[in-house]
Design an enzyme around this catalytic site. Sequence first.
Site, PDB file in Angstrom:
ATOM      1  NE  ARG A 197      18.174  28.468  25.176  1.00  0.00           N
ATOM      2  CZ  ARG A 197      17.858  29.750  25.328  1.00  0.00           C
ATOM      3  NH1 ARG A 197      16.892  30.107  26.167  1.00  0.00           N
ATOM      4  NH2 ARG A 197      18.515  30.682  24.653  1.00  0.00           N
TER       5      ARG A 197
ATOM      6  CE  LYS B 291      21.948  27.908  25.866  1.00  0.00           C
ATOM      7  NZ  LYS B 291      22.832  27.948  24.690  1.00  0.00           N
TER       8      LYS B 291
ATOM      9  CG  HIS C 261      18.078  22.199  19.917  1.00  0.00           C
ATOM     10  ND1 HIS C 261      17.820  23.026  21.002  1.00  0.00           N
ATOM     11  CD2 HIS C 261      18.985  22.860  19.158  1.00  0.00           C
ATOM     12  CE1 HIS C 261      18.549  24.127  20.889  1.00  0.00           C
ATOM     13  NE2 HIS C 261      19.259  24.052  19.779  1.00  0.00           N
TER      14      HIS C 261
ATOM     15  NE  ARG D 287      16.083  27.155  21.308  1.00  0.00           N
ATOM     16  CZ  ARG D 287      15.804  28.340  21.850  1.00  0.00           C
ATOM     17  NH1 ARG D 287      14.578  28.584  22.307  1.00  0.00           N
ATOM     18  NH2 ARG D 287      16.709  29.291  21.941  1.00  0.00           N
TER      19      ARG D 287
ATOM     20  CG  HIS E 205      18.708  33.285  20.102  1.00  0.00           C
ATOM     21  ND1 HIS E 205      18.371  33.084  18.774  1.00  0.00           N
ATOM     22  CD2 HIS E 205      18.837  32.049  20.652  1.00  0.00           C
ATOM     23  CE1 HIS E 205      18.298  31.783  18.548  1.00  0.00           C
ATOM     24  NE2 HIS E 205      18.577  31.141  19.660  1.00  0.00           N
TER      25      HIS E 205
ATOM     26  CE1 TYR F  99      16.506  28.157  13.591  1.00  0.00           C
ATOM     27  CE2 TYR F  99      17.240  29.999  14.932  1.00  0.00           C
ATOM     28  CZ  TYR F  99      16.973  28.661  14.795  1.00  0.00           C
ATOM     29  OH  TYR F  99      17.176  27.808  15.843  1.00  0.00           O
TER      30      TYR F  99
END
Length: 302
Positions: A151, A175, A243, A246, A269, A278
């Site tokens: 990120r 995150k 992004h 990524r 994630h 994806y």
Amino acid sequence: MNNASPLQSAVEGFLRYLKVERQLSPLTQKSYAHQLTVLVALADEMKIADWAKLDAAHVRSLAARSRRAGLQPASLALRLSALRSFLDWLVSQGQLKANPAKGIATPRTPRHLPKNIDVDEVNQLLEIDLNDPLAVRDRAMLEIMYGAGLRLSELVGIDCRHLDLASGEVWVVGKGSKERRLPIGGTAVSWIEHWLALRELFAPDDDALFLSNQGKRISARNVQKRFAEWGVKQGVNSHIHPHKLRHSFATHMLESSGDLRAVQELLGHANLSTTQIYTHLDFQHLASVYDAAHPRAKRGKS
């Protein structure tokens, strides 16, 4: 936010909870604050003086007012999600008996698949002329961004002490302040070493790996600007932003390995469902190849 609103203090308590206990990113906190600011204003217009008085009919009315104000389905879904989370918190605090937003349907939004660039375009982007130390820095940033699927916040947050170049690893904070160690590959390691040999020219203020030309930690905005400029200089057809690199990392890893769980871990994630988008992207690519190449592919055409 209307400081005179009787609804204000509960919202401020919830925002403190998001910051201190949940430790959400500043951007996420800002998004919640914005949505709840609007909701307080709408609730004031509806003469709601106490969150405990809010019922499902009020929530539907808040949604209808938002739609009439021109809010698109995706933004309305975000607003209702913020309200739902806030009301859940009020239930946990004993200020509400039940969450009146629970049964309110969220508007359906079209699913936008992430855009990526293909491997040839990545190679084209990374063939950067290296006459300038800042170009070396940018090449190192591009290599580690694509090489580890970082990120943007993770990239700019890397300190030199977070690197283990001997083993080809980097430590990042993602995150929710979750930490993870990632492999970065030989090419990225090589370009980081090139950059480290030049980094002292910028008289660093601290241990930040990537610096601006003033010797301070490079900003996210600066990275976005430099990546976009390199995309243009290198003649890449699509707009380059962090992004997208990524997304490209995730897509190329999944196409090559088929290992969804591994890609989930690499991307950081929390939920596998986030990574599963994806698989849809990969299928979309396969379907387009099929339609273009197979003699029986002209489905639905006479």
